[in-house]
Motif scaffolding. Structure first.
Motif, mmCIF file in Angstrom:
data_model
loop_
_atom_site.group_PDB
_atom_site.id
_atom_site.type_symbol
_atom_site.label_atom_id
_atom_site.label_comp_id
_atom_site.label_asym_id
_atom_site.label_seq_id
_atom_site.Cartn_x
_atom_site.Cartn_y
_atom_site.Cartn_z
ATOM 1 N N PHE A 220 -15.118 1.841 -5.575
ATOM 2 C CA PHE A 220 -14.616 3.053 -4.923
ATOM 3 C C PHE A 220 -14.383 2.779 -3.448
ATOM 4 O O PHE A 220 -15.303 2.385 -2.727
ATOM 5 N N VAL A 221 -13.144 2.998 -3.009
ATOM 6 C CA VAL A 221 -12.755 2.739 -1.619
ATOM 7 C C VAL A 221 -12.145 4.000 -1.032
ATOM 8 O O VAL A 221 -11.281 4.633 -1.643
ATOM 9 N N TYR A 222 -12.616 4.376 0.155
ATOM 10 C CA TYR A 222 -12.072 5.559 0.814
ATOM 11 C C TYR A 222 -10.592 5.370 1.113
ATOM 12 O O TYR A 222 -10.128 4.258 1.388
ATOM 13 N N GLN A 223 -9.849 6.472 1.089
ATOM 14 C CA GLN A 223 -8.440 6.458 1.487
ATOM 15 C C GLN A 223 -8.269 7.330 2.722
ATOM 16 O O GLN A 223 -8.669 8.493 2.735
ATOM 17 N N ALA A 224 -7.677 6.737 3.763
ATOM 18 C CA ALA A 224 -7.497 7.460 5.010
ATOM 19 C C ALA A 224 -6.442 8.550 4.858
ATOM 20 O O ALA A 224 -5.483 8.418 4.093
ATOM 21 N N GLY A 225 -6.627 9.637 5.594
ATOM 22 C CA GLY A 225 -5.655 10.721 5.595
ATOM 23 C C GLY A 225 -4.477 10.414 6.491
ATOM 24 O O GLY A 225 -4.340 9.307 7.040
ATOM 25 N N TRP A 226 -3.614 11.429 6.688
ATOM 26 C CA TRP A 226 -2.405 11.224 7.496
ATOM 27 C C TRP A 226 -2.739 10.864 8.943
ATOM 28 O O TRP A 226 -1.953 10.189 9.623
ATOM 29 N N GLY A 244 -9.756 8.703 -2.180
ATOM 30 C CA GLY A 244 -10.095 7.298 -2.350
ATOM 31 C C GLY A 244 -9.294 6.663 -3.475
ATOM 32 O O GLY A 244 -8.429 7.289 -4.086
ATOM 33 N N THR A 245 -9.606 5.406 -3.735
ATOM 34 C CA THR A 245 -8.924 4.661 -4.789
ATOM 35 C C THR A 245 -9.921 3.787 -5.540
ATOM 36 O O THR A 245 -11.015 3.478 -5.035
ATOM 37 N N LEU A 246 -9.529 3.401 -6.747
ATOM 38 C CA LEU A 246 -10.241 2.369 -7.514
ATOM 39 C C LEU A 246 -9.288 1.188 -7.626
ATOM 40 O O LEU A 246 -8.437 1.141 -8.515
ATOM 41 N N PRO A 247 -9.373 0.236 -6.690
ATOM 42 C CA PRO A 247 -8.397 -0.856 -6.652
ATOM 43 C C PRO A 247 -8.640 -1.904 -7.726
ATOM 44 O O PRO A 247 -9.778 -2.147 -8.135
ATOM 45 N N ASP A 248 -7.535 -2.532 -8.128
ATOM 46 C CA ASP A 248 -7.593 -3.690 -9.015
ATOM 47 C C ASP A 248 -7.649 -4.925 -8.128
ATOM 48 O O ASP A 248 -6.633 -5.362 -7.579
ATOM 49 N N THR A 249 -8.837 -5.491 -7.953
ATOM 50 C CA THR A 249 -9.046 -6.573 -6.993
ATOM 51 C C THR A 249 -8.538 -7.928 -7.489
ATOM 52 O O THR A 249 -8.703 -8.928 -6.788
ATOM 53 N N ARG A 250 -7.924 -7.963 -8.661
ATOM 54 C CA ARG A 250 -7.412 -9.247 -9.152
ATOM 55 C C ARG A 250 -6.149 -9.677 -8.419
ATOM 56 O O ARG A 250 -5.787 -10.846 -8.451
#
Length: 402
Positions: A220-226, A244-250
């Protein structure tokens, strides 16, 4: 990545200092024009991000502004179904209770109105029954025989009958009107209850969506606003707002920023070298795949504008490359082999004409040149100069010109 910036500045300075001399009688600094490789590297900095990721947003069905009560720590491993953020239910719970109270009050009002209507209706029917009996008695014992009643008594009996007829008409009208009015009052109460039912349903729906859960396993990674800020407890959230996002780190890429004044030559397809701040001795190659059309500030109320662009990495090393890690980059905007270059300060121009001051045996002469590629401190000269020519680095005094 500081060494990239230092190389871009120090090397031209060394060439400049090495090729300059001040042995001219007028103290004019000069340099000898030489052939060399000309490169333009655009410095940038930013952070790593995943090429693909699942966005975590405030539930689309959550209506109205909501206050963020809790959020999972940034860069936390989560499992599918884990709660990663919660909205504060206090306000919605209070509103729900108030609407339910109003609904129950209307329910009580409806019961009271029904009882009231029933009482009035009973009174009207009872009055009609009594008046009807009085009217029957009045008709039965009515007589116009002047031997029995005086004229005044006969007139009083006739007036009494007229009164009873009018009273019966009034009761009939009252029964008809009261039925319509009672029905209208009950319909109004039901209509008000329908509006409250819609509000109650909305608040119940909001309360059922106060928890935001992870749709899948991931980081889980925070996502910055505008405005560039990350979500914090107490922030006002709206339906669909990303947190936030759930990134695919591959497969990772670099999100980079370059000063607007240094972005000349930045375009799609340019090669770049990326350095992680945590591992400055490990360069990674990539290619520019996206460039913003307009420059904008990185921070709210900042007067400095940056172009944002994205570099796709040729290689992803998952153990080193985590989302949010800071990076520096050098975008290889231009590379020309064996060309003549001069410092920008030695090149003059007016009305589309470019020239340098060429040193001759008689003094400095104005030499027209054709410039080529340009960097922040040097310019390629296509025509007008030869290797070995000596030029002035500043405008020579008039007494030194020919």
């Amino acid at each position: 990545m500081k060494h990239v910036k230092l190389m871009a500045v120090v090397i031209p300075l060394l060439v400049l200092v090495g090729g300059c001399s001040d042995n001219n009688s007028d103290g004019v600094l000069t340099m000898e024009v030489k052939r060399s490789d000309f490169t333009v590297e655009i410095p940038a900095n930013g952070e790593l991000e995943a090429s693909k990721s699942t966005s975590i947003v405030v539930p689309p069905g959550l209506r109205g502004p909501q206050s963020l009560a809790w959020i999972q720590d940034n860069f936390t491993q989560v499992k599918q179904g884990d709660v990663i953020a919660k909205m504060d239910p206090t306000r919605e719970s209070y509103r729900l209770r108030m609407e339910q109270f109003d609904y129950d009050r209307l329910d009580l009002d409806g019961s009271m109105q029904t009882q009231k209507d029933q009482t009035i209706s009973n009174e009207l029917y009872a009055g009609t029954e009594v008046t009807t009996k009085e009217r029957d008695l009045a008709e039965r014992f009515f007589s116009e025989d002047e031997r029995v009643y005086t004229k005044i008594e006969i007139i009083e009996q006739m007036r009494n009958q007229d009164y009873l007829d009018a009273k019966l008409d009034f009761y009939g009208w009252g029964i008809e009107q009261h039925g319509s009015q009672a029905q209208a009052e009950l319909e109004l109460i039901k209509l008000q209850q329908q509006g409250l039912t819609a509000k109650i349903s909305r608040y119940q729906n909001n309360l059922s969506q106060m928890d935001i859960v992870a749709p899948s396993d991931g980081l889980f990674v925070y996502q910055a606003g505008w405005d560039g800020t990350f979500p914090v407890v107490g922030d006002m959230m709206f339906s669909g707002f990303p947190i936030g996002t759930l990134p695919d780190t591959r497969e990772m890429q670099a999100k980079l920023f370059v000063l607007e004044s240094e972005a000349a030559g930045l375009s799609l397809g340019k090669k770049a070298t990326i350095y992680l701040d945590a591992y400055p001795d490990k360069p990674f190659n990539g290619e520019v795949i996206q460039v913003d059309a307009l420059a904008k500030p990185r921070e709210k109320d900042s007067p400095v504008n940056y172009f944002q662009f994205t570099v796709k990495l040729e290689q992803t090393v998952e153990r080193l490359m985590q989302p949010g890690r800071q990076v520096n980059a050098a975008v290889h905007a231009l590379a020309e082999k064996d060309v003549l270059t001069v410092p920008n300060q030695a090149l003059f121009q007016k009305e589309g004409q470019y020239w340098v001051y060429l040193k001759t045996s008689g003094g400095f002469s104005k030499q027209t040149v054709e410039p080529g590629s340009r960097s922040l401190n040097r310019t390629v000269i296509k025509q007008g100069l030869n290797q070995g020519d000596v030029i002035a680095l500043t405008t020579p005094p008039k007494r030194s010109r020919v």
